[in-house]
Motif scaffolding. Structure first.
Motif, PDB file in Angstrom:
ATOM      1  N   PRO A  65      20.236   8.689 -22.123  1.00 39.02           N
ATOM      2  CA  PRO A  65      19.200   8.950 -21.507  1.00 39.02           C
ATOM      3  C   PRO A  65      18.717   8.114 -20.384  1.00 39.02           C
ATOM      4  O   PRO A  65      18.897   6.680 -20.104  1.00 39.02           O
ATOM      5  N   ASP A  66      18.014   8.436 -19.224  1.00 41.59           N
ATOM      6  CA  ASP A  66      17.560   7.810 -18.061  1.00 41.59           C
ATOM      7  C   ASP A  66      16.399   6.824 -18.176  1.00 41.59           C
ATOM      8  O   ASP A  66      16.007   5.966 -17.645  1.00 41.59           O
ATOM      9  N   GLY A  67      15.792   7.226 -19.343  1.00 47.08           N
ATOM     10  CA  GLY A  67      14.261   6.313 -19.482  1.00 47.08           C
ATOM     11  C   GLY A  67      13.322   6.641 -18.943  1.00 47.08           C
ATOM     12  O   GLY A  67      11.900   6.119 -19.001  1.00 47.08           O
ATOM     13  N   SER A  68      13.213   7.811 -17.820  1.00 44.89           N
ATOM     14  CA  SER A  68      12.108   7.985 -17.082  1.00 44.89           C
ATOM     15  C   SER A  68      11.309   9.055 -17.646  1.00 44.89           C
ATOM     16  O   SER A  68      11.819   9.989 -18.347  1.00 44.89           O
ATOM     17  N   LYS A  69      10.110   9.157 -17.096  1.00 42.52           N
ATOM     18  CA  LYS A  69       9.293  10.443 -17.568  1.00 42.52           C
ATOM     19  C   LYS A  69       9.689  11.676 -16.582  1.00 42.52           C
ATOM     20  O   LYS A  69      10.008  11.466 -15.442  1.00 42.52           O
ATOM     21  N   SER A  70       9.612  12.698 -17.320  1.00 46.21           N
ATOM     22  CA  SER A  70      10.091  14.305 -16.810  1.00 46.21           C
ATOM     23  C   SER A  70       9.306  14.206 -15.557  1.00 46.21           C
ATOM     24  O   SER A  70       7.894  14.004 -15.437  1.00 46.21           O
ATOM     25  N   GLY A  71       9.877  14.634 -14.429  1.00 48.86           N
ATOM     26  CA  GLY A  71       9.207  14.882 -13.193  1.00 48.86           C
ATOM     27  C   GLY A  71       9.019  13.757 -12.176  1.00 48.86           C
ATOM     28  O   GLY A  71       8.839  13.730 -10.963  1.00 48.86           O
ATOM     29  N   TRP A  72       9.309  12.596 -12.636  1.00 49.37           N
ATOM     30  CA  TRP A  72       9.387  11.422 -11.962  1.00 49.37           C
ATOM     31  C   TRP A  72      10.909  11.351 -11.275  1.00 49.37           C
ATOM     32  O   TRP A  72      11.617  12.060 -11.593  1.00 49.37           O
TER      33      TRP A  72
END
Length: 122
Positions: A65-72
């Motif tokens: 997983p990329d670890g970022s919040k969705s939409g960022w």
């Protein structure tokens, strides 16, 4: 704002195919993030090393997983990279086994998003 939803990919195939498939995964992640000043040098590290099975000549690797919040931006870039890689994989190696899963995060749901036998993507 955004929320967390982990996406990961597992790819398993025969010895002869996996080197090219693995190279392509790294290439796609590096290319997709090349204009992102924060994540570009690190995007290909999401692609694990290839692991050899104990028998029957299969090999596997994992895209974390990329670890970022969705939409960022990081999440959007990773979505594009996963889609481009899996589209290429499906077209180039129709018989390869793969699964993109989602799990955990803020909504605590899990499931198969896309695989060589299922495509939940709309």
């Amino acid at each position: 704002m955004g929320y967390f939803k982990h996406h990961a990919i597992i790819v398993t195939g025969w010895r002869d195919e996996m080197d090219e498939i693995h190279r392509k995964a790294k290439e796609v992640f590096e290319k997709t993030f090349e204009n992102d000043p924060y994540d570009a040098p690190h995007a290909s590290r999401l692609v694990s090393e290839i692991v050899d099975s104990l028998s029957n000549g299969t090999r596997s690797f994992f895209i974390a997983p990329d670890g970022s919040k969705s939409g960022w931006a990081t999440s959007n870039n990773a979505d594009k990279a996963r889609e481009e890689f899996l589209d290429w994989l499906k077209k180039s190696y129709a018989g390869i086994d793969y699964v993109e899963i989602y799990y955990g995060g803020d909504d605590e749901h899990q499931g198969i998003y896309r695989s060589n036998n299922t495509d939940m993507k709309k």
